[in-house]
Write a protein that holds these residues in place. Structure first.
Motif, PDB file in Angstrom:
ATOM      1  N   UNK A 140       0.755  -1.155  -0.069  1.00 33.49           N
ATOM      2  CA  UNK A 140      -0.219   0.136  -0.016  1.00 33.49           C
ATOM      3  C   UNK A 140       0.681   1.348   0.082  1.00 33.49           C
ATOM      4  N   UNK A 141       0.736   2.020  -0.979  1.00 36.67           N
ATOM      5  CA  UNK A 141       1.331   3.500  -1.214  1.00 36.67           C
ATOM      6  C   UNK A 141       0.735   4.212  -0.048  1.00 36.67           C
ATOM      7  N   UNK A 142       1.297   4.502   1.064  1.00 35.71           N
ATOM      8  CA  UNK A 142       0.581   5.382   2.197  1.00 35.71           C
ATOM      9  C   UNK A 142       0.662   6.870   1.806  1.00 35.71           C
ATOM     10  N   UNK A 143       2.097   7.415   1.476  1.00 33.80           N
ATOM     11  CA  UNK A 143       2.083   8.709   1.508  1.00 33.80           C
ATOM     12  C   UNK A 143       3.453   9.080   0.378  1.00 33.80           C
ATOM     13  N   UNK A 144       3.341  10.207  -0.171  1.00 33.23           N
ATOM     14  CA  UNK A 144       4.475  10.706  -0.949  1.00 33.23           C
ATOM     15  C   UNK A 144       4.705  12.000  -0.574  1.00 33.23           C
ATOM     16  N   UNK A 145       5.750  12.628  -0.798  1.00 31.40           N
ATOM     17  CA  UNK A 145       6.195  14.095  -0.752  1.00 31.40           C
ATOM     18  C   UNK A 145       6.065  14.588  -2.099  1.00 31.40           C
ATOM     19  N   UNK A 146       6.162  16.047  -2.259  1.00 35.43           N
ATOM     20  CA  UNK A 146       6.078  16.710  -3.470  1.00 35.43           C
ATOM     21  C   UNK A 146       7.366  17.210  -3.993  1.00 35.43           C
TER      22      UNK A 146
END
Length: 364
Positions: free
Chosen positions: A315-321
Motif C-alpha cells: 500500500x502506497x501510504x504517502x508521498x512527498x512533492x
C-alpha cells in the motif's frame, strides 16, 4: 611386558598412534559440527539466485560472524550482518515467490520476478486486536550542505524532528544522506525530543532509529538492492531493516532505503529490479503477523518503474512533492494510516533539499 622395566617401544605403537589420530580428528570434527549447529540456530543463510561472489557474512545476535561459503551450483542471497535474537529464530518468514523470469539478468542485482498477482497488501491485524499507535518519520538530511556547509543551521533538522513529534512522540525514524546519526539524535533531544532511542547505522549514509522504551529489537540487517547509473554514479544503494516487538506484543518490520540515481531512471540496477530486490528483502526477513513499514528517499517519482512496481506489492501510504515526489512511505496496513504530514525542509534558516514526511499508524 607387564612388570618389565624395559623402555623398548611396544610393537603396537604404530597402530596405537593411528587410533589416537583418528580419535582426535573425530573429536575435532564433532566440535566443529556442534559450533556450526549453534551458529546456524542464530543466523541462517538463505539460498537464492544472486551470484555467490557477492556473499557477505551472516552473524548471530551476539555478533559472531561466519562466512557463507557456497557449494557447487548454489547461489546465495547477498546479506550483510543479519542479526537475529533467539526470540526470532524459528518464527516463519513470509517467503519470496518466483515464476522463473529474471530481472537484470547477468548483473549483480539480478532478481527473480515474482508472479504479477503477488503482493503484501494484507494487514495481519483483526479489528478485535489491541490498537497500537506507531508514528514514523522519513527525512533526507542533505548532509553535505546542511551540516558540512551550514553547520546544521542552528539544529534545523533537530528542531523539525522535536517540534513535529507531538505529545506522544515518534516511534520510528529513517534518515538518508545521514553521516552522523548520533548528532541528529543529540540535536533533536536538545530541542526537546522525548524517549529512549537507539540509532542503527545502515551504511551508505542511511540510518534508522527506534524507541527502546517501546520496542525490543528482534533482528536487523542491511543489503544492497540497487546501483546508480553511470550517468550519475555515486555507488550501490542499500536497504536496512529492523524487526521489532512493541511492548503490547505487536511486531513491526521497519525498512529504510535511499534509491539509485538519476531520479526515476530505469533499466540495469536502477529501475524495477531495485524495487523487486527491496520486496525480496522484506519477504525473506519479515514474519507472518508483522506490520510492514517501508520508507525513504527512493529517488523515484510516482511515474517511475520503481514506484509502479512497489505500488503493485504494498500500500502506497504517502508521498512527498519535492523533486517530483521522490520520498515515499509504504505499508501492508495502509488503512491504518490515520495522519499524514509533509513537515517541510527544516526549522532553521537553512534546511534540507527534501521535505520530511510523517505518518501515524494505528494497527488493529
Amino acid at each position: 611386558e607387564e612388570g618389565s622395566s624395559s623402555c623398548k617401544p611396544s610393537h603396537h605403537w604404530p597402530q596405537s598412534r593411528t587410533f589416537f589420530q583418528v580419535f582426535r580428528a573425530t573429536m575435532v570434527a564433532a566440535s566443529s559440527l556442534m559450533r556450526l549447529a549453534v551458529l546456524a540456530a542464530s543466523a541462517t543463510v538463505t539460498t537464492d539466485s544472486v551470484p555467490a561472489s557477492d556473499i557477505e557474512d551472516s552473524c548471530s545476535a551476539g555478533g559472531t560472524c561466519m562466512p557463507s561459503q557456497p557449494t557447487s551450483g548454489e547461489h546465495f542471497l547477498i546479506q550483510t550482518r543479519v542479526n537475529r535474537s533467539s526470540a526470532e529464530v524459528g518464527s516463519p518468514v513470509l517467503g519470496y515467490p518466483s515464476h522463473g523470469e529474471i530481472k537484470a539478468q547477468g548483473l549483480w542485482c539480478e532478481v527473480e520476478e515474482p508472479p504479477s498477482y503477488w503482493n503484501l497488501k494484507t494487514c495481519p491485524f483483526g479489528k478485535a486486536a489491541q490498537k497500537t499507535r506507531v508514528k514514523v518519520l522519513t527525512y533526507n538530511l542533505f548532509w553535505w550542505n546542511l551540516f558540512n556547509q551550514k553547520g546544521g543551521s542552528g539544529r534545523s533538522a533537530g528542531k523539525l524532528i522535536a517540534q513535529s513529534a507531538g505529545r506522544e512522540g515518534y516511534d520510528l525514524m529513517g534518515f538518508q544522506e545521514c553521516d552522523d546519526r548520533w548528532r541528529v539524535l543529540a540535536d533533536a533531544k536538545a530541542e526537546g525530543l522525548q524517549g529512549d532511542w537507539d540509532a542503527v547505522d545502515g551504511g551508505r549514509a542511511i540510518a534508522l532509529m527506534y524507541r527502546k522504551d517501546r520496542f525490543t529489537l528482534l533482528g536487523s540487517g542491511k543489503q544492497d538492492v540497487g546501483e546508480d547509473s553511470q550517468l550519475q554514479y555515486y555507488g550501490k544503494r542499500s536497504a536496512q531493516w529492523v524487526h521489532l516487538k512493541h511492548t503490547d506484543g505487536t511486531k513491526v518490520f521497519f525498512i529504510n532505503h535511499h534509491g539509485p540515481l538519476p531520479v526515476s531512471s530505469g533499466g540495469g540496477c536502477t529501475g524495477s529490479a531495485t524495487a523487486q530486490n527491496i520486496m525480496k528483502v522484506i519477504a525473506r526477513h519479515s514474519h507472518k503477523g508483522d506490520a510492514i513499514i517501508l520508507m525513504g528517499d527512493f529517488n523515484a517519482e510516482p511515474k517511475s518503474s520503481r514506484i509502479q512496481e512497489l505500488d503493485k506489492r504494498l500500500d502506497h501510504v504517502y508521498a512527498g512533492t519535492c523533486m517530483g515526489g521522490v520520498d515515499h512511505i509504504y505499508s501492508n496496513c495502509g488503512d491504518g494510516a490515520v495522519e499524514k504530514q509533509n513537515l517541510g525542509k527544516g526549522a532553521g534558516q537553512y534546511g534540507s533539499d527534501h521535505d520530511a514526511l510523517s505518518v501515524t499508524f494505528k494497527f488493529r
